[in-house]
Structure formats: structure tokens, C-alpha cells
Design an enzyme around this catalytic site. Sequence first.
Site, PDB file in Angstrom:
ATOM      1  CE  LYS A  44      47.531  27.088   2.742  1.00 30.22           C
ATOM      2  NZ  LYS A  44      48.430  26.793   1.584  1.00 30.22           N
ATOM      3  CB  SER A  45      40.357  31.102   1.949  1.00 32.98           C
ATOM      4  OG  SER A  45      40.565  31.314   3.326  1.00 32.98           O
ATOM      5  CD1 TRP A  49      40.360  25.038  -7.768  1.00 35.82           C
ATOM      6  CD2 TRP A  49      39.501  24.674  -5.743  1.00 35.82           C
ATOM      7  NE1 TRP A  49      39.429  24.034  -7.893  1.00 35.82           N
ATOM      8  CE2 TRP A  49      38.886  23.791  -6.663  1.00 35.82           C
ATOM      9  CE3 TRP A  49      39.119  24.627  -4.402  1.00 35.82           C
ATOM     10  CZ2 TRP A  49      37.896  22.890  -6.285  1.00 35.82           C
ATOM     11  CZ3 TRP A  49      38.145  23.717  -4.021  1.00 35.82           C
ATOM     12  CH2 TRP A  49      37.536  22.866  -4.949  1.00 35.82           C
ATOM     13  CD1 TRP A  77      49.073  37.325  -2.931  1.00 33.80           C
ATOM     14  CD2 TRP A  77      49.708  35.963  -4.581  1.00 33.80           C
ATOM     15  NE1 TRP A  77      48.545  36.067  -2.683  1.00 33.80           N
ATOM     16  CE2 TRP A  77      48.922  35.216  -3.674  1.00 33.80           C
ATOM     17  CE3 TRP A  77      50.223  35.310  -5.714  1.00 33.80           C
ATOM     18  CZ2 TRP A  77      48.645  33.869  -3.851  1.00 33.80           C
ATOM     19  CZ3 TRP A  77      49.942  33.973  -5.897  1.00 33.80           C
ATOM     20  CH2 TRP A  77      49.158  33.255  -4.966  1.00 33.80           C
ATOM     21  CG  HIS A 100      46.346  36.629   0.816  1.00 36.35           C
ATOM     22  ND1 HIS A 100      45.358  35.787   0.362  1.00 36.35           N
ATOM     23  CD2 HIS A 100      47.510  35.933   0.706  1.00 36.35           C
ATOM     24  CE1 HIS A 100      45.898  34.636  -0.008  1.00 36.35           C
ATOM     25  NE2 HIS A 100      47.195  34.701   0.182  1.00 36.35           N
ATOM     26  CB  SER A 130      44.971  25.018   5.224  1.00 39.58           C
ATOM     27  OG  SER A 130      45.745  25.058   4.043  1.00 39.58           O
ATOM     28  CE1 TYR A 185      39.888  25.178  -0.792  1.00 40.10           C
ATOM     29  CE2 TYR A 185      38.472  23.507   0.188  1.00 40.10           C
ATOM     30  CZ  TYR A 185      39.664  23.870  -0.400  1.00 40.10           C
ATOM     31  OH  TYR A 185      40.647  22.924  -0.586  1.00 40.10           O
ATOM     32  CG  PHE A 221      43.396  18.869  -4.582  1.00 42.50           C
ATOM     33  CD1 PHE A 221      43.778  20.042  -3.964  1.00 42.50           C
ATOM     34  CD2 PHE A 221      44.051  17.691  -4.222  1.00 42.50           C
ATOM     35  CE1 PHE A 221      44.792  20.063  -3.011  1.00 42.50           C
ATOM     36  CE2 PHE A 221      45.056  17.695  -3.273  1.00 42.50           C
ATOM     37  CZ  PHE A 221      45.433  18.886  -2.665  1.00 42.50           C
TER      38      PHE A 221
END
Length: 291
Positions: A44-45, A49, A77, A100, A130, A185, A221
Site C-alpha cells: 500500500k505504498s 501506481w 509479483w 514486496h 490504506s 509516494y 489516479f
Amino acid sequence: MSDPYIEYKGVLFLNKETSLEDLEFAENEFQVRDDDIYNITYPKSGTTWMIEILSLIQKNGDPTWSNTVLNYERAPWIEAIDNAKRLQQSEEHPRLITSHIPKHTFMKSFHGSKAKVIYTIRDPKDAAVSLYYYSIMSTVYKHPESMDRFLKEFLTDNVPYGSWFNHVKGWMEMLGKDNFMFHTYEDLQKDLRGSVIKICKFLGKELDDEAVDSVVENASFKRMKQNNMANFTLLPPGFMDQEISPFMRKGIVGDWKNHFTVAQNEYFDKIYKAEMQDFSVKFPWDTSISE
């Protein structure tokens, strides 16, 4: 009910998305290529995006690939089930790969390679909020009992991919190396076009102004939220319920202020200061940490 988490080398991972076999293969057998590009984040970082940004840069601003191929197929991933073995056979050059994974369990073949890492860091308070909402709508995380309980777990190693602090400090050990770039971010929010230009320079990719404009427009976004190839609405059933909360919820900076109580914020700041007091890099959100 089975435990949603598994442990690998002292770090929790998501049982529904990976396995010990996949993690062991990725770390010990996967062969990193010098032209690989790794999109690394704590959850969630800004992961999604950055997939859009890198996808658009790779295609010189042309949005066709981003609009027709799912993002987790464009930049898989590495730790997801069977992905490392599939990527090993990929003929794509360069390979865009997302992860991650904390640095100390990352692929051994990465060390000494020229593969490039783009590491995106987010204000941990916003990442926590988030992740809290994601945990509510996702079946892969434990359902949080409350924000208070969730924050206490978030600030420890007892969460998937380890603590935010260890993740950041581990990957930032690469600071100063030619094949490592970090940004926040918040940088992307403040100046997306400037960030895209910096990323292009790091990747050795030359785009003209029109192509850069297209990257910026298609990685906004609003555009990503509307793009079914990016918003996870086409994910197979059983992973998340977007009727509870959309995967792409707000995409803003400072949303934690709408959710933290004064006591929660003070508790968070106390842990943050203790964990980061000897860390030399200063982040944009450090000024908001109370003394």
C-alpha cells in the site's frame, strides 16, 4: 480456518498468494537478468501506481498495453504462486517485476547484477490506513478487529512482509548504488511529471515531451481507477470484495489525519521516533512527527 499467513525466514507472507516453495525458488534459484526492472514497495505504498508508470514508460507512452493487459501480468509479483518459475522462462526484455519482499530474503542472484530497483516509500501512517481498509475487503489478510489493534500490529514484525521500519531500512541499504532509485509516494503526488522524467533518466529511457505527457495522463489516479486492467476489478473471485471498499480508495496524501485519534497518533509517533532515530535519510513526513 487455516492461518492466512505463513512464515519464511522470520517474515510473514500471505498464504493465499505464495508458498514456501515459491519463496525458496525465488530467493535461491531465480536468475536475475541485468536488464530486469524491479518495482519494490512495502504494501500500500504506490505499487500499482508504479506498475502503470513503468508500463507506460516501457511502451514510450503508448497506453495500449496498459489498457489491454492486466497489471499483474505486465509486472508480475515475483513471490506470487508459480510466478518466479514462469518469469524464469519469459522472453520479455526488459522484464518488469514487482515485489514486496524484504531485502534480506530477496533473490540471491540479484547481488552483483546490474538489474535496477525502483523503491517507492510512503508515509507509514497513510500506508497503515490504506492497509487497514484493504484488510477489511481482502480475504488474504487477517480481518482487523479495530484500528487501534491494527496499528499495534502494523508497528511490529507481526504483519505480512515484516514491519515498515525493517522493510525501509533494509532496502535503503542500497542507497548510493547506481542501480537503485528511491522516491516517495508524496513525490509522485506533488510532481508526477517531474517524477516520470527522473525515472526515465534512471532507466536510460528517452521519451519526448508528448510521450511523457501521455505517461502522466494515463498514470493519473482517476485514469487508473477507471482502467479495469489496473483497478483489480477483474481479479478472480475470492481475493477481495470491492463492494466493501474499492481497491483504489482515495490515492491521497495525509488521509491518516481523518482516521487517527490523538492517542493513536501519539503512540505511532513514539514508535516511529524510536525506530528511525538513527536513520540518516529524512522523509517529507518526518516534520509531522510530534516531539
